[in-house]
Design a protein around this motif. Structure first.
Motif, PDB file in Angstrom:
ATOM      1  N   LEU A  77       0.823  -1.207   0.000  1.00 57.42           N
ATOM      2  CA  LEU A  77       0.000   0.000   0.000  1.00 57.42           C
ATOM      3  C   LEU A  77       0.860   1.261   0.000  1.00 57.42           C
ATOM      4  O   LEU A  77       0.474   2.287  -0.565  1.00 57.42           O
ATOM      5  CB  LEU A  77      -0.927  -0.005   1.220  1.00 57.42           C
ATOM      6  CG  LEU A  77      -2.054   1.036   1.217  1.00 57.42           C
ATOM      7  CD1 LEU A  77      -2.980   0.823   0.034  1.00 57.42           C
ATOM      8  CD2 LEU A  77      -2.849   0.948   2.518  1.00 57.42           C
TER       9      LEU A  77
ATOM     10  N   ALA B 145       1.539   2.265  -3.464  1.00 49.38           N
ATOM     11  CA  ALA B 145       0.367   2.540  -4.297  1.00 49.38           C
ATOM     12  C   ALA B 145       0.211   4.052  -4.505  1.00 49.38           C
ATOM     13  O   ALA B 145       0.762   4.861  -3.745  1.00 49.38           O
ATOM     14  CB  ALA B 145      -0.882   1.970  -3.623  1.00 49.38           C
ATOM     15  N   PRO B 146      -0.530   4.465  -5.539  1.00 50.35           N
ATOM     16  CA  PRO B 146      -0.816   5.896  -5.719  1.00 50.35           C
ATOM     17  C   PRO B 146      -1.482   6.479  -4.482  1.00 50.35           C
ATOM     18  O   PRO B 146      -2.250   5.789  -3.796  1.00 50.35           O
ATOM     19  CB  PRO B 146      -1.757   5.914  -6.931  1.00 50.35           C
ATOM     20  CG  PRO B 146      -1.467   4.646  -7.670  1.00 50.35           C
ATOM     21  CD  PRO B 146      -1.114   3.643  -6.619  1.00 50.35           C
ATOM     22  N   THR B 147      -1.197   7.723  -4.195  1.00 49.87           N
ATOM     23  CA  THR B 147      -1.735   8.367  -2.996  1.00 49.87           C
ATOM     24  C   THR B 147      -3.255   8.308  -2.939  1.00 49.87           C
ATOM     25  O   THR B 147      -3.840   8.100  -1.872  1.00 49.87           O
ATOM     26  CB  THR B 147      -1.271   9.835  -2.937  1.00 49.87           C
ATOM     27  OG1 THR B 147       0.149   9.876  -2.997  1.00 49.87           O
ATOM     28  CG2 THR B 147      -1.741  10.502  -1.656  1.00 49.87           C
ATOM     29  N   LEU B 148      -3.912   8.490  -4.078  1.00 51.46           N
ATOM     30  CA  LEU B 148      -5.372   8.452  -4.119  1.00 51.46           C
ATOM     31  C   LEU B 148      -5.890   7.107  -3.610  1.00 51.46           C
ATOM     32  O   LEU B 148      -6.842   7.054  -2.818  1.00 51.46           O
ATOM     33  CB  LEU B 148      -5.858   8.693  -5.555  1.00 51.46           C
ATOM     34  CG  LEU B 148      -7.380   8.715  -5.759  1.00 51.46           C
ATOM     35  CD1 LEU B 148      -7.993   9.901  -5.019  1.00 51.46           C
ATOM     36  CD2 LEU B 148      -7.709   8.782  -7.248  1.00 51.46           C
ATOM     37  N   LEU B 149      -5.236   6.021  -4.020  1.00 54.30           N
ATOM     38  CA  LEU B 149      -5.657   4.689  -3.600  1.00 54.30           C
ATOM     39  C   LEU B 149      -5.349   4.441  -2.120  1.00 54.30           C
ATOM     40  O   LEU B 149      -6.197   3.943  -1.383  1.00 54.30           O
ATOM     41  CB  LEU B 149      -4.963   3.633  -4.459  1.00 54.30           C
ATOM     42  CG  LEU B 149      -5.247   2.159  -4.082  1.00 54.30           C
ATOM     43  CD1 LEU B 149      -6.733   1.860  -4.189  1.00 54.30           C
ATOM     44  CD2 LEU B 149      -4.431   1.220  -4.962  1.00 54.30           C
ATOM     45  N   SER B 150      -4.137   4.797  -1.687  1.00 58.38           N
ATOM     46  CA  SER B 150      -3.777   4.560  -0.284  1.00 58.38           C
ATOM     47  C   SER B 150      -4.643   5.396   0.653  1.00 58.38           C
ATOM     48  O   SER B 150      -5.072   4.908   1.711  1.00 58.38           O
ATOM     49  CB  SER B 150      -2.293   4.862  -0.055  1.00 58.38           C
ATOM     50  OG  SER B 150      -1.987   6.210  -0.334  1.00 58.38           O
ATOM     51  N   ASP B 151      -4.939   6.644   0.279  1.00 55.55           N
ATOM     52  CA  ASP B 151      -5.812   7.477   1.105  1.00 55.55           C
ATOM     53  C   ASP B 151      -7.204   6.862   1.226  1.00 55.55           C
ATOM     54  O   ASP B 151      -7.819   6.864   2.301  1.00 55.55           O
ATOM     55  CB  ASP B 151      -5.927   8.887   0.514  1.00 55.55           C
ATOM     56  CG  ASP B 151      -4.709   9.745   0.824  1.00 55.55           C
ATOM     57  OD1 ASP B 151      -3.788   9.251   1.510  1.00 55.55           O
ATOM     58  OD2 ASP B 151      -4.661  10.899   0.375  1.00 55.55           O
ATOM     59  N   MET B 152      -7.724   6.344   0.112  1.00 56.63           N
ATOM     60  CA  MET B 152      -9.053   5.741   0.116  1.00 56.63           C
ATOM     61  C   MET B 152      -9.086   4.494   1.000  1.00 56.63           C
ATOM     62  O   MET B 152     -10.008   4.307   1.799  1.00 56.63           O
ATOM     63  CB  MET B 152      -9.457   5.382  -1.312  1.00 56.63           C
ATOM     64  CG  MET B 152     -10.849   4.766  -1.427  1.00 56.63           C
ATOM     65  SD  MET B 152     -11.283   4.357  -3.129  1.00 56.63           S
ATOM     66  CE  MET B 152     -10.129   2.993  -3.424  1.00 56.63           C
ATOM     67  N   MET B 153      -8.042   3.656   0.891  1.00 62.27           N
ATOM     68  CA  MET B 153      -7.982   2.433   1.691  1.00 62.27           C
ATOM     69  C   MET B 153      -7.878   2.744   3.177  1.00 62.27           C
ATOM     70  O   MET B 153      -8.555   2.132   4.006  1.00 62.27           O
ATOM     71  CB  MET B 153      -6.792   1.592   1.247  1.00 62.27           C
ATOM     72  CG  MET B 153      -6.925   0.997  -0.140  1.00 62.27           C
ATOM     73  SD  MET B 153      -8.188  -0.295  -0.222  1.00 62.27           S
ATOM     74  CE  MET B 153      -7.435  -1.569   0.795  1.00 62.27           C
TER      75      MET B 153
ATOM     76  N   ARG C 199      -8.780   5.494   4.696  1.00 59.11           N
ATOM     77  CA  ARG C 199     -10.007   6.132   5.166  1.00 59.11           C
ATOM     78  C   ARG C 199     -11.056   5.090   5.538  1.00 59.11           C
ATOM     79  O   ARG C 199     -11.846   5.283   6.470  1.00 59.11           O
ATOM     80  CB  ARG C 199     -10.541   7.076   4.083  1.00 59.11           C
ATOM     81  CG  ARG C 199     -11.712   7.943   4.565  1.00 59.11           C
ATOM     82  CD  ARG C 199     -12.016   9.088   3.615  1.00 59.11           C
ATOM     83  NE  ARG C 199     -12.418   8.602   2.290  1.00 59.11           N
ATOM     84  CZ  ARG C 199     -11.731   8.816   1.177  1.00 59.11           C
ATOM     85  NH1 ARG C 199     -10.588   9.490   1.222  1.00 59.11           N
ATOM     86  NH2 ARG C 199     -12.155   8.349   0.016  1.00 59.11           N
TER      87      ARG C 199
END
Length: 297
Positions: free
Chosen positions: A274, A277-285, A287
């Motif tokens: 993770l 991973a791209p920040t958008l994906l890691s932030d979503m996970m 959250r």
């Protein structure tokens, strides 16, 4: 898989040996024939460690927030190594609390963690560098794989991210002198640092000192869910802390130690992937793993 030759009798200094990783590592290295100097925070921890190890293991009291305590420990190490230099420094001591959302924290709460996990680590390392350079030794710093993701609020991830940066800088500076620097990135393990009782008690302290406006913006439900989340994380923690100490041993004994060691199933299969991973994906996970404040609804 190649090990350094003639390690028997080499001096290794380990911080945070009252319990957990440091305590187990001190016992393991003592059995392997190292001259272990174990730094404990309390006299009780020192006595208990001495009672179950050989006579070659020595202990010293070390409080990383106290410059005089650090100076005394460094002088003790100098006397014990007696001109031979220090082969290994394992910066294991640390604390996790206070651990809470950023706007729950005061500046003193950040100091509580940073002074131990980062500033104390840096100070003891700087003062022992001459001994490490003399022996062309090893530095092993304990960071956290969750620190790379800044997953948990408060000063813990901030301090561990700082340990990563300091270790990278130190490794590049010390390569000219034969000193190797490794970073241990454990996942979630059952140690005193992850004690749910300590974390919950500190979380309640921070919650009680919040202003009415901040408390209302989060809501009572958030606080309850936050405590439940900390408890569920504790249940997922791995009880086999030897997975971490084996990495520490490899970093000290291997001819070609790794730069980073990910320890634990959660580190290898969730947190480390993770972190790339791209920040958008890691932030979503991330959250999805945390409760939502009331003001968002």
């Amino acid at each position: 898989s190649l090990n350094v030759k003639d390690l028997n009798g080499k001096h290794v200094f380990i911080t945070g040996c009252d319990s957990g990783f440091g305590n187990l590592l001190a016992k393991q290295l003592d059995q392997r024939g190292f001259h272990v100097i174990a730094a404990c925070l309390t006299e009780k921890g020192s006595r208990e460690l001495l009672a179950c190890t050989s006579l070659s293991l020595k202990t010293v009291i070390l409080n990383l927030t106290d410059p005089s305590s650090i100076a005394n420990a460094v002088e003790f190490v100098k006397q014990e190594t007696d001109g031979e230099g220090l082969f290994g420094l394992v910066n294991n001591a640390g604390r996790a609390t206070p651990m809470a959302p950023t706007d729950w924290m005061q500046i003193d709460d950040f100091h509580t963690i940073l002074d131990v996990n980062l500033m104390g680590l840096i100070e003891i390392t700087l003062k022992l560098l001459p001994l490490l350079k003399k022996a062309k030794g090893r530095v092993v710093n304990v960071a956290s794989v969750m620190g790379r993701l800044a997953f948990l609020g408060g000063g813990y991830c901030l301090s561990k991210w700082g340990v990563e940066a300091f270790s990278d800088i130190l490794r590049r500076d010390m390569q000219h002198f034969g000193v190797k620097v490794s970073i241990i990135e454990p996942g979630c393990f059952k140690t005193g640092v992850t004690s749910s009782e300590v974390i919950e008690r500190d979380l309640l302290r921070l919650w009680n000192q919040l202003t009415p406006e901040v408390r209302e913006s989060y809501g009572d439900k958030y606080f309850v869910e936050c405590k439940a989340q900390r408890f569920s994380m504790k249940r997922l923690c791995d009880s086999d802390i030897s997975k971490v100490t084996k990495c520490m041993e490899h970093a000290l004994m291997a001819k070609y130690p790794r730069t980073r060691y990910g320890s634990g199933w959660d580190a290898k299969f969730f947190w480390l992937p993770l972190s790339y991973a791209p920040t958008l994906l890691s932030d979503m996970m991330l959250r999805m793993l945390l409760p939502t404040p009331a003001a968002i609804y």
